[in-house]
Design a protein around this motif. Structure first.
Motif, PDB file in Angstrom:
ATOM      1  N   SER A 177      69.523 -16.394 -26.385  1.00 52.29           N
ATOM      2  CA  SER A 177      69.932 -16.068 -24.746  1.00 52.29           C
ATOM      3  C   SER A 177      71.517 -16.287 -24.721  1.00 52.29           C
ATOM      4  N   VAL A 178      72.071 -17.283 -25.416  1.00 48.60           N
ATOM      5  CA  VAL A 178      73.453 -17.362 -25.655  1.00 48.60           C
ATOM      6  C   VAL A 178      74.094 -16.097 -26.043  1.00 48.60           C
ATOM      7  N   LEU A 179      73.533 -15.303 -26.987  1.00 48.76           N
ATOM      8  CA  LEU A 179      74.174 -13.903 -27.341  1.00 48.76           C
ATOM      9  C   LEU A 179      73.949 -13.029 -26.451  1.00 48.76           C
ATOM     10  N   ILE A 180      72.803 -13.045 -25.492  1.00 57.90           N
ATOM     11  CA  ILE A 180      72.600 -12.027 -24.544  1.00 57.90           C
ATOM     12  C   ILE A 180      73.617 -12.193 -23.343  1.00 57.90           C
ATOM     13  N   PHE A 181      74.096 -13.633 -23.337  1.00 60.20           N
ATOM     14  CA  PHE A 181      74.919 -13.949 -22.021  1.00 60.20           C
ATOM     15  C   PHE A 181      76.403 -13.224 -22.658  1.00 60.20           C
ATOM     16  N   MET A 182      76.786 -13.565 -24.058  1.00 64.73           N
ATOM     17  CA  MET A 182      77.965 -13.048 -24.442  1.00 64.73           C
ATOM     18  C   MET A 182      78.174 -11.478 -24.430  1.00 64.73           C
ATOM     19  N   TRP A 183      77.064 -10.783 -24.532  1.00 64.89           N
ATOM     20  CA  TRP A 183      76.714  -9.215 -24.535  1.00 64.89           C
ATOM     21  C   TRP A 183      76.872  -8.820 -23.169  1.00 64.89           C
ATOM     22  N   ASN A 184      76.281  -9.655 -22.300  1.00 64.79           N
ATOM     23  CA  ASN A 184      76.327  -9.340 -20.967  1.00 64.79           C
ATOM     24  C   ASN A 184      77.913  -9.499 -20.314  1.00 64.79           C
ATOM     25  N   VAL A 185      78.756 -10.333 -20.604  1.00 60.09           N
ATOM     26  CA  VAL A 185      80.116 -10.512 -20.590  1.00 60.09           C
ATOM     27  C   VAL A 185      80.717  -9.266 -20.844  1.00 60.09           C
ATOM     28  N   ALA A 186      80.543  -8.896 -22.413  1.00 60.02           N
ATOM     29  CA  ALA A 186      81.290  -7.767 -22.878  1.00 60.02           C
ATOM     30  C   ALA A 186      80.931  -6.386 -22.444  1.00 60.02           C
ATOM     31  N   LYS A 187      79.587  -6.354 -22.089  1.00 63.60           N
ATOM     32  CA  LYS A 187      79.154  -5.078 -21.437  1.00 63.60           C
ATOM     33  C   LYS A 187      79.733  -4.943 -19.963  1.00 63.60           C
ATOM     34  N   SER A 188      79.691  -5.866 -19.227  1.00 58.03           N
ATOM     35  CA  SER A 188      80.199  -6.093 -17.781  1.00 58.03           C
ATOM     36  C   SER A 188      81.561  -5.803 -17.689  1.00 58.03           C
ATOM     37  N   LYS A 189      82.364  -6.205 -18.662  1.00 56.66           N
ATOM     38  CA  LYS A 189      83.687  -6.176 -18.697  1.00 56.66           C
ATOM     39  C   LYS A 189      84.205  -4.640 -19.075  1.00 56.66           C
ATOM     40  N   ARG A 190      83.282  -3.922 -19.821  1.00 57.74           N
ATOM     41  CA  ARG A 190      83.315  -2.650 -20.111  1.00 57.74           C
ATOM     42  C   ARG A 190      83.204  -1.582 -18.835  1.00 57.74           C
ATOM     43  N   GLU A 191      82.095  -2.056 -18.057  1.00 59.30           N
ATOM     44  CA  GLU A 191      81.811  -1.268 -16.885  1.00 59.30           C
ATOM     45  C   GLU A 191      82.423  -1.494 -15.880  1.00 59.30           C
ATOM     46  N   ARG A 192      82.867  -2.535 -15.589  1.00 59.24           N
ATOM     47  CA  ARG A 192      83.776  -2.966 -14.627  1.00 59.24           C
ATOM     48  C   ARG A 192      83.245  -2.610 -13.255  1.00 59.24           C
ATOM     49  N   VAL A 193      82.158  -3.196 -12.725  1.00 56.91           N
ATOM     50  CA  VAL A 193      81.754  -2.886 -11.506  1.00 56.91           C
ATOM     51  C   VAL A 193      82.416  -3.825 -10.336  1.00 56.91           C
ATOM     52  N   VAL A 194      83.277  -3.314  -9.664  1.00 63.56           N
ATOM     53  CA  VAL A 194      84.043  -4.162  -8.805  1.00 63.56           C
ATOM     54  C   VAL A 194      83.242  -5.096  -7.800  1.00 63.56           C
ATOM     55  N   ALA A 195      83.594  -6.178  -7.698  1.00 61.75           N
ATOM     56  CA  ALA A 195      83.247  -7.372  -6.834  1.00 61.75           C
ATOM     57  C   ALA A 195      83.702  -7.211  -5.471  1.00 61.75           C
ATOM     58  N   THR A 196      83.162  -7.110  -4.300  1.00 57.13           N
ATOM     59  CA  THR A 196      83.537  -7.245  -2.964  1.00 57.13           C
ATOM     60  C   THR A 196      83.910  -8.662  -2.927  1.00 57.13           C
ATOM     61  N   ALA A 197      84.526  -8.869  -1.704  1.00 58.14           N
ATOM     62  CA  ALA A 197      84.666 -10.398  -1.389  1.00 58.14           C
ATOM     63  C   ALA A 197      83.433 -11.266  -1.156  1.00 58.14           C
ATOM     64  N   ASP A 198      82.215 -10.635  -0.693  1.00 55.13           N
ATOM     65  CA  ASP A 198      81.190 -11.472  -0.400  1.00 55.13           C
ATOM     66  C   ASP A 198      80.011 -10.703  -0.969  1.00 55.13           C
ATOM     67  N   PRO A 199      79.878 -10.460  -2.485  1.00 51.38           N
ATOM     68  CA  PRO A 199      78.528  -9.975  -2.825  1.00 51.38           C
ATOM     69  C   PRO A 199      77.430 -10.505  -2.693  1.00 51.38           C
ATOM     70  N   TRP A 200      77.163 -11.800  -2.458  1.00 51.07           N
ATOM     71  CA  TRP A 200      76.054 -12.526  -2.310  1.00 51.07           C
ATOM     72  C   TRP A 200      75.544 -12.944  -0.702  1.00 51.07           C
ATOM     73  N   ASP A 201      76.258 -12.497   0.061  1.00 50.61           N
ATOM     74  CA  ASP A 201      76.131 -12.882   1.596  1.00 50.61           C
ATOM     75  C   ASP A 201      76.096 -14.503   1.500  1.00 50.61           C
ATOM     76  N   ALA A 202      77.150 -14.888   0.988  1.00 55.16           N
ATOM     77  CA  ALA A 202      77.169 -16.514   0.637  1.00 55.16           C
ATOM     78  C   ALA A 202      77.711 -17.136   1.998  1.00 55.16           C
TER      79      ALA A 202
END
Length: 291
Positions: free
Chosen positions: A105-130
């Motif tokens: 699971s930890v390796l999956i998280f590290m993979w998620n970070v690397a994959k997401s950094k490569r894809e770079r889906v830009v976050a809006t100011a309030d993506p979770w409607d927080a």
């Protein structure tokens, strides 16, 4: 027997790790996913994140759940091996599988970070409607955080700016969070921050040296001299930090001359009017409306 099972066996190991891992690490991992876009400005992959969660959850229960049973069977704490005749091998094997699944699971998280950094889906100011105010400013957060100290009227202030109640008391959405955040940012000319400096690190190092001398001064009085040296480093770092010259703001923000010219003109107009500019402006508006 009951007391021994729950104090000197693997039962207490299971209980402790359920509290530590289930209560703390789950919350830490959730916080990482929640605030990641606000910190870095891009989103973690949602699908990979779900794999991360389920392997984390299943591995956690497989690793520490069987330890309750092992404790009730009498397996003592703080042992590195046990006899096969005790019949403890099965649940220990299950627990080992769970531990390896947590590692996956930890390796999956590290993979998620690397994959997401490569894809770079830009976050809006309030993506979770927080609900909280940090989601009212851009992602990633500017170095000055809030340009102005936000005015808070209620608990969950950001939520109440976005939602309200109609005449029937039904919760309704008044505004989109991202649109509100854009309005907050409109006209943002930035804030001039203190200049970067290495002297805080010097002061922190002096504090460490001083603490070292104080701790080990009991064993050798000479170490108190080390504490004195650390204090001098600390004071010197703070003194140099306070007197360090600051850099000028960026050229596009350095419009003090324009403000000075504006103030000269405003002073000339103010001298012609008997009333302050704000009151005069209000009367002018009233006359315009009347006419």
């Amino acid at each position: 027997p009951h007391d021994r099972q729950q104090t000197d066996t693997y039962y207490v190991v299971a209980h402790f790790h359920y509290v530590l891992f289930g209560g703390a690490l789950f919350g830490i991992m959730a916080g990482i996913y929640f605030w990641w876009p606000k910190i870095f400005g891009w989103m973690l992959n949602d699908r990979v994140g779900k794999w991360n969660f389920w392997t984390w959850l299943i591995g956690f229960n497989l690793a520490f759940g069987p330890m309750h049973l092992l404790g009730l069977q009498g397996m003592p704490r703080r042992i590195y091996t046990y006899g096969e005749e005790l019949g403890l091998a099965f649940w220990n094997t299950v627990s080992t599988v769970g531990a390896f699944l947590i590692a996956v699971s930890v390796l999956i998280f590290m993979w998620n970070v690397a994959k997401s950094k490569r894809e770079r889906v830009v976050a809006t100011a309030d993506p979770w409607d927080a609900r909280t105010l940090e989601w009212s400013i851009p992602s990633p957060v500017p170095e000055y955080n809030f340009r102005e100290v936000p005015t808070v009227h209620s608990v969950d202030e950001w939520f109440h700016r976005k939602y309200g109640e109609d005449e029937n008391g039904v919760l309704t959405k008044k505004a989109d969070g991202d649109e509100l955040a854009e309005k907050v940012v409109e006209g943002d000319h930035g804030v001039h921050m203190p200049s970067p400096s290495y002297f805080p690190l010097v002061a922190a190092f002096g504090l460490f040296v001083m603490a070292y001398g104080m701790v080990y001064g009991r064993t050798s009085g000479q170490n108190y001299l080390v504490a004195v040296l650390g204090g001098l480093i600390l004071i010197g770092g703070l003194y140099a930090w306070a007197l360090e010259p600051s850099t000028e703001p960026h050229d596009e923000h350095d419009d003090h001359g324009d403000h000075a010219d504006d103030s000269d003109h405003s002073d000339e107009h103010a001298s012609d009017d008997e009333t302050p500019a704000l009151v005069a402006g209000g009367e002018a508006d009233g006359e315009g409306e009347g006419s």
